[in-house]
Design a protein around this motif. Sequence first.
Motif, PDB file in Angstrom:
ATOM      1  N   ASP A   1     -83.948 -16.995  11.017  1.00 11.65           N
ATOM      2  CA  ASP A   1     -84.351 -15.595  10.915  1.00 11.65           C
ATOM      3  C   ASP A   1     -84.245 -14.782  11.876  1.00 11.65           C
ATOM      4  O   ASP A   1     -84.778 -15.224  13.359  1.00 11.65           O
TER       5      ASP A   1
ATOM      6  N   GLY B   1     -86.745 -18.315   6.281  1.00 15.51           N
ATOM      7  CA  GLY B   1     -86.527 -18.770   4.696  1.00 15.51           C
ATOM      8  C   GLY B   1     -87.790 -19.035   4.014  1.00 15.51           C
ATOM      9  O   GLY B   1     -88.703 -19.368   4.774  1.00 15.51           O
TER      10      GLY B   1
ATOM     11  N   ILE C   1     -80.739 -15.017   7.687  1.00 15.40           N
ATOM     12  CA  ILE C   1     -81.422 -13.813   7.258  1.00 15.40           C
ATOM     13  C   ILE C   1     -81.815 -12.815   8.412  1.00 15.40           C
ATOM     14  O   ILE C   1     -82.475 -13.146   9.464  1.00 15.40           O
TER      15      ILE C   1
ATOM     16  N   GLU D   1     -83.400  -9.396   9.421  1.00 11.82           N
ATOM     17  CA  GLU D   1     -84.197  -8.352   9.032  1.00 11.82           C
ATOM     18  C   GLU D   1     -84.306  -7.188  10.106  1.00 11.82           C
ATOM     19  O   GLU D   1     -84.476  -7.374  11.067  1.00 11.82           O
TER      20      GLU D   1
ATOM     21  N   TYR E   1     -83.145  -6.194   4.567  1.00  9.98           N
ATOM     22  CA  TYR E   1     -82.488  -7.674   4.816  1.00  9.98           C
ATOM     23  C   TYR E   1     -81.005  -7.608   4.757  1.00  9.98           C
ATOM     24  O   TYR E   1     -80.689  -7.104   3.627  1.00  9.98           O
TER      25      TYR E   1
ATOM     26  N   GLU F   1     -78.396 -10.760   4.309  1.00 11.87           N
ATOM     27  CA  GLU F   1     -78.657 -12.231   4.200  1.00 11.87           C
ATOM     28  C   GLU F   1     -77.168 -12.785   4.092  1.00 11.87           C
ATOM     29  O   GLU F   1     -76.232 -12.329   3.357  1.00 11.87           O
TER      30      GLU F   1
ATOM     31  N   LEU G   1     -76.402 -16.507   2.611  1.00 13.33           N
ATOM     32  CA  LEU G   1     -77.004 -17.668   2.101  1.00 13.33           C
ATOM     33  C   LEU G   1     -75.873 -17.922   0.825  1.00 13.33           C
ATOM     34  O   LEU G   1     -76.341 -17.936  -0.345  1.00 13.33           O
TER      35      LEU G   1
END
Length: 300
Positions: free
Chosen positions: A14, A41, A97, A99, A109, A111, A113
């Motif tokens: 994060d 997460g 991620i 932010e 956000y 991301e 993933l």
Amino acid sequence: MNANVTVVGQLARDLVLVLDSVLPEVGASGAVRERREQLGGKGANQAVALAQLGARPTLVAVAGDDPFGDVLLEQARADGIDVSAVVRRSATATGLIVEVLQEPNRWRYLEHLPEPVLLSAGDVTQADRAFGTAEAVLVQLQQPEEAVLAATRRAANADALVVLDGAAPDRARDELLALADVVRADAVEARTLTGADSPQQLEVAAADLVRAGPRVAALAFAEGNVFAWRGPGPNVETLTLPFGDEKVVDTTGAGDALVAALTVALLRGVPVPDAARFAVAAAGATVGHPGGRPALLGLG
């Protein structure tokens, strides 16, 4: 009561960037006032919250085989999380991620993933030990359907409290609702799951969900949460709890704290109305700082 709770979901790096002003225009730069890099997460956030509330969490998730994965797992261990069931995927970068937060509570956000950092049914099967002693299993429905079904079936077979977080995929909806004890959805997911968005509509929809299988449903809307649960006999009871008056810096992670607190309270045998209030208080304790990391020490 230090319950064993297994969390099936996402682990990620994060990166939280807090801006003093608007985003810079294309071709320009802007200053970042605050930066946080942390374990994140949804799965990891819920596991951290559970540990802070006195549970013994085990995380079933995927990390890459890169140095960031090493750092995040060390942080998880320091947080009191059992990471023995975390898969280290070879030749894979740990999920990320980012932010971007403009106070108050204006977030975006970004991301990364990709599929390799998502759980597979095989990953869940290999984590069999994580289910054997679990008194509750939290399954995040944002993971691939095959992994979600494998985890939910395994949890139900182990006679654990099955907590589903998210909107059930259409093809698996009936089976998942039949296996679940608790269903939680945020405001966007609640609309997807039920088609309702007002508190009055959500009360009806939450009660219908309980009649379909789960004994507790928690659905969010813009100003609060609706809870429904099985009462005596055929009755279904509902409770609408608006958000508190906490200063909101960032709502990221509030739902994860709510799910963890609701789970802990139910495992302790707390009546649903009181468990709902405790869960909302946990969410409120999380919105006062940037990022989704819970801050629940002392709450439980």
